[in-house]
Design a protein around this motif. Structure first.
Motif, PDB file in Angstrom:
ATOM      1  N   ASP A   2       0.808  -1.280  -0.035  1.00 55.66           N
ATOM      2  CA  ASP A   2      -0.033   0.308   0.169  1.00 55.66           C
ATOM      3  C   ASP A   2       0.705   1.488  -0.135  1.00 55.66           C
ATOM      4  O   ASP A   2       0.562   2.251  -0.269  1.00 55.66           O
ATOM      5  N   THR A   3       2.059   1.177   0.580  1.00 59.80           N
ATOM      6  CA  THR A   3       3.559   2.482   1.019  1.00 59.80           C
ATOM      7  C   THR A   3       3.698   2.854  -0.973  1.00 59.80           C
ATOM      8  O   THR A   3       3.657   3.453  -0.619  1.00 59.80           O
ATOM      9  N   ASN A  16      -9.212  -1.435  -4.185  1.00 60.92           N
ATOM     10  CA  ASN A  16     -10.461  -0.734  -3.369  1.00 60.92           C
ATOM     11  C   ASN A  16     -10.368  -2.279  -2.486  1.00 60.92           C
ATOM     12  O   ASN A  16      -9.981  -2.750  -2.136  1.00 60.92           O
ATOM     13  N   PRO A  17     -10.786  -1.928  -1.505  1.00 65.79           N
ATOM     14  CA  PRO A  17     -11.753  -2.890  -0.290  1.00 65.79           C
ATOM     15  C   PRO A  17     -11.538  -4.034  -0.877  1.00 65.79           C
ATOM     16  O   PRO A  17     -12.469  -4.270  -1.392  1.00 65.79           O
ATOM     17  N   GLY A  22      -3.109 -11.545  -4.157  1.00 62.22           N
ATOM     18  CA  GLY A  22      -2.872 -11.604  -5.622  1.00 62.22           C
ATOM     19  C   GLY A  22      -2.902 -10.501  -6.609  1.00 62.22           C
ATOM     20  O   GLY A  22      -1.486 -10.841  -7.543  1.00 62.22           O
ATOM     21  N   ASN A  23      -3.925 -10.186  -6.483  1.00 64.47           N
ATOM     22  CA  ASN A  23      -4.032  -9.235  -7.058  1.00 64.47           C
ATOM     23  C   ASN A  23      -3.798  -8.108  -7.231  1.00 64.47           C
ATOM     24  O   ASN A  23      -3.216  -7.020  -8.035  1.00 64.47           O
ATOM     25  N   LYS A  24      -3.395  -7.465  -5.851  1.00 66.36           N
ATOM     26  CA  LYS A  24      -2.133  -5.988  -5.767  1.00 66.36           C
ATOM     27  C   LYS A  24      -0.921  -6.329  -6.247  1.00 66.36           C
ATOM     28  O   LYS A  24      -0.371  -5.432  -7.117  1.00 66.36           O
ATOM     29  N   VAL A  25       0.017  -7.735  -5.652  1.00 68.28           N
ATOM     30  CA  VAL A  25       0.844  -8.116  -6.048  1.00 68.28           C
ATOM     31  C   VAL A  25       1.098  -7.710  -8.342  1.00 68.28           C
ATOM     32  O   VAL A  25       2.083  -7.560  -9.082  1.00 68.28           O
TER      33      VAL A  25
END
Length: 152
Positions: A2-3, A16-17, A22-25
């Motif tokens: 997030d940072t 998105n909340p 895996g989607n963030k990566v």
């Protein structure tokens, strides 16, 4: 992650909340170096293995050590890119907190930062990191090199 998204990529994106790891990566793999993504995936794999009772006993000291090394690599990358984007001298607390890192980490980060920010402050901090690592000759060599180039 997030940072990294908020401070370094800065394209207005927000997760998105409920966004899964895996989607963030996957999203970050479009903008982060493959080496950093690989390190992150290795940490996640070991973390998952350690989080489940049926697999945590299979963790090896080598896997844990590799995860710690990868975490250091990621942290160094984040610090370097934060300094490149926002500067090393913009807030008086940054060098103070940075000085709590082991000198070897400081030297690696500052060596890369020096390539783009040849300020007296960065030069001083890098020379001091070499000294605190016990590499007096490298510190003197670096100062002489900067002097010869007219940077100090």
């Amino acid at each position: 992650m997030d940072t990294v998204l908020v401070y370094l990529i800065d394209d207005g994106k927000k997760w998105n909340p409920g966004t899964k790891l895996g989607n963030k990566v996957k999203t970050l793999s479009k903008v982060l170096p493959a080496e950093i993504i690989g390190s992150l995936k290795q940490i996640i794999k070991v973390g998952n293995k350690g989080a489940h009772q049926n697999t945590h006993k299979k963790l090896t000291p080598e896997e844990i050590q590799e995860s710690l090394e990868n975490l250091s690599l990621i942290c160094e990358w984040i610090l370097l890119h934060y300094f490149q984007k926002y500067g090393f001298e913009n807030h008086p607390w940054i060098p103070t907190i940075f000085s709590t890192l082991p000198p070897e980490y400081r030297a690696r980060i500052l060596e890369e930062l020096y390539e783009t920010q040849k300020t007296h402050f960065v030069i001083d901090k890098l020379a001091m990191a070499y000294l605190k690592m016990g590499d007096h000759k490298q510190s003197i060599r670096f100062i002489q090199q900067c002097c010869d180039k007219g940077e100090i």
